[in-house]
Design a protein around this motif. Sequence first.
Motif, mmCIF file in Angstrom:
data_model
loop_
_atom_site.group_PDB
_atom_site.id
_atom_site.type_symbol
_atom_site.label_atom_id
_atom_site.label_comp_id
_atom_site.label_asym_id
_atom_site.label_seq_id
_atom_site.Cartn_x
_atom_site.Cartn_y
_atom_site.Cartn_z
ATOM 1 N N PHE A 1 12.457 -0.487 -4.225
ATOM 2 C CA PHE A 1 11.539 -0.613 -5.361
ATOM 3 C C PHE A 1 10.091 -0.445 -4.921
ATOM 4 N N TRP A 2 9.690 -1.174 -3.869
ATOM 5 C CA TRP A 2 8.297 -1.111 -3.434
ATOM 6 C C TRP A 2 7.990 0.202 -2.733
ATOM 7 N N PHE A 3 8.994 0.861 -2.167
ATOM 8 C CA PHE A 3 8.790 2.194 -1.626
ATOM 9 C C PHE A 3 8.499 3.173 -2.753
ATOM 10 N N LEU A 4 9.265 3.081 -3.837
ATOM 11 C CA LEU A 4 9.032 3.968 -4.983
ATOM 12 C C LEU A 4 7.675 3.703 -5.617
ATOM 13 N N LEU A 5 7.267 2.456 -5.618
ATOM 14 C CA LEU A 5 6.008 2.098 -6.269
ATOM 15 C C LEU A 5 4.796 2.415 -5.393
ATOM 16 N N GLY A 6 4.910 2.175 -4.079
ATOM 17 C CA GLY A 6 3.730 2.318 -3.226
ATOM 18 C C GLY A 6 3.932 3.053 -1.928
ATOM 19 N N GLY A 7 5.036 3.797 -1.796
ATOM 20 C CA GLY A 7 5.258 4.548 -0.572
ATOM 21 C C GLY A 7 5.393 3.637 0.634
ATOM 22 N N GLY A 8 4.960 4.152 1.790
ATOM 23 C CA GLY A 8 5.073 3.384 3.021
ATOM 24 C C GLY A 8 4.297 2.086 2.982
ATOM 25 N N GLY A 9 3.095 2.127 2.377
ATOM 26 C CA GLY A 9 2.301 0.906 2.271
ATOM 27 C C GLY A 9 2.983 -0.143 1.427
ATOM 28 N N GLY A 10 3.605 0.267 0.339
ATOM 29 C CA GLY A 10 4.293 -0.679 -0.539
ATOM 30 C C GLY A 10 5.469 -1.337 0.131
ATOM 31 N N VAL A 11 6.286 -0.543 0.823
ATOM 32 C CA VAL A 11 7.476 -1.124 1.464
ATOM 33 C C VAL A 11 7.079 -1.991 2.659
ATOM 34 N N LEU A 12 5.979 -1.628 3.345
ATOM 35 C CA LEU A 12 5.501 -2.462 4.454
ATOM 36 C C LEU A 12 5.022 -3.815 3.934
ATOM 37 N N LEU A 13 4.257 -3.805 2.857
ATOM 38 C CA LEU A 13 3.791 -5.054 2.250
ATOM 39 C C LEU A 13 4.970 -5.938 1.869
ATOM 40 N N PHE A 14 5.973 -5.361 1.229
ATOM 41 C CA PHE A 14 7.139 -6.138 0.794
ATOM 42 C C PHE A 14 7.886 -6.726 1.980
ATOM 43 N N ARG A 15 8.150 -5.905 3.010
ATOM 44 C CA ARG A 15 8.952 -6.396 4.123
ATOM 45 C C ARG A 15 8.227 -7.470 4.924
ATOM 46 N N LEU A 16 6.919 -7.313 5.141
ATOM 47 C CA LEU A 16 6.186 -8.328 5.886
ATOM 48 C C LEU A 16 6.084 -9.623 5.082
ATOM 49 N N ALA A 17 5.847 -9.508 3.779
ATOM 50 C CA ALA A 17 5.788 -10.699 2.936
ATOM 51 C C ALA A 17 7.132 -11.407 2.905
ATOM 52 N N ASN A 18 8.209 -10.648 2.850
ATOM 53 C CA ASN A 18 9.552 -11.230 2.844
ATOM 54 C C ASN A 18 9.861 -11.917 4.162
ATOM 55 N N THR A 19 9.398 -11.331 5.260
ATOM 56 C CA THR A 19 9.596 -11.936 6.581
ATOM 57 C C THR A 19 8.846 -13.258 6.691
ATOM 58 N N LEU A 20 7.612 -13.300 6.196
ATOM 59 C CA LEU A 20 6.840 -14.541 6.248
ATOM 60 C C LEU A 20 7.452 -15.614 5.353
ATOM 61 N N ASP A 21 8.015 -15.217 4.238
ATOM 62 C CA ASP A 21 8.701 -16.199 3.395
ATOM 63 C C ASP A 21 9.897 -16.791 4.144
ATOM 64 N N ALA A 22 10.630 -15.942 4.888
ATOM 65 C CA ALA A 22 11.767 -16.433 5.666
ATOM 66 C C ALA A 22 11.323 -17.361 6.795
ATOM 67 N N MET A 23 10.088 -17.184 7.278
ATOM 68 C CA MET A 23 9.586 -18.017 8.372
ATOM 69 C C MET A 23 8.903 -19.287 7.870
ATOM 70 N N TRP A 24 8.127 -19.158 6.788
ATOM 71 C CA TRP A 24 7.262 -20.255 6.348
ATOM 72 C C TRP A 24 7.609 -20.832 4.980
ATOM 73 N N GLY A 25 8.419 -20.142 4.207
ATOM 74 C CA GLY A 25 8.601 -20.535 2.809
ATOM 75 C C GLY A 25 9.611 -21.632 2.576
#
Length: 304
Positions: A148-172
């Motif tokens: 979804f975020w790749f379709l919406l924002g290309g490489g930048g979108g998917v990078l934002l999603f994956r890093l945010a998801n990783t931080l949620d798994a670490m800190w959330g």
Amino acid sequence: MAAGLLADRLLGEARRFHPLVGFGRWARALEAATRRHVGTHRGAGMLAWALAVLPWLALALALRATHPLAHWPLDIALLYLALGGRSLAEHAEAVAAPLAAGDVDSARAHVSWIVSRDTGALDAAGVARAGTESVLENGNDAVFGALFWFLLGGGGGVLLFRLANTLDAMWGYRTPRYLHFGWAAARIDDVLNALPARLTALTYAVLGNTRCALKCWRTQAAAWDSPNAGPVMAAGAGALGVALGGGALYHGQWEQRPPLGAGRTPDAGAIRAAITLVRRGSVLWLAITSALAVVITLAGWAHA
């Protein structure tokens, strides 16, 4: 998108020098420094999140701008690194295979790698339930959210999603250590996942028992603790026709979770059916995206 999905299917997760492993070390170092110099309040957690994510996002956008064609290899590489479809299937099959063979101890050991609950006392049905829930929930995080975020924002979108998801798994987590510090990571991930989670739930419903999936989504999702995992897992359980949810042990504390889905008690077949559901869903997303691309291109030609 097709190239990224194909790379994930053929290559799987990088075994050595995976960027997300390095990002995890970066995030842990930032967490330690922020706690030491700023504190553990919500503002400190938000600052740590920004320092962890934004420099890499800025670097990706800068690299995309270096050449008119630079976005092709960069976006494909970022999507491949963000996707975890093959890895998810491999971990799930490592649970399903011994479970189907009656080796509950081995299945229990492998399911502990992909769930956060305490698995030491799980019986065969409990292992199957945990494995199926993990596949359905991670189908959103590891596949459809990234697409979804790749379709919406290309490489930048998917990078934002994956890093945010990783931080949620670490800190959330709602633990004393992260209740305030991890607030921003959890909320940002909730926002980024809100629409992908519901599209994932719809995907499961379309490809499975549609009527049951939609009913379970409508009647069960709101009772689940996570606003995004609820629709995904309720619709997925309904689509598969299995009963999930119920009590589970987390960090030594028993939690009575709401029921999910309807139907039979899950087994190894339910885990494999969940894997198939995710795989078919990624093919469906690619087909719809390809069809839309053709229509938009033809419409552009007609207008010209």
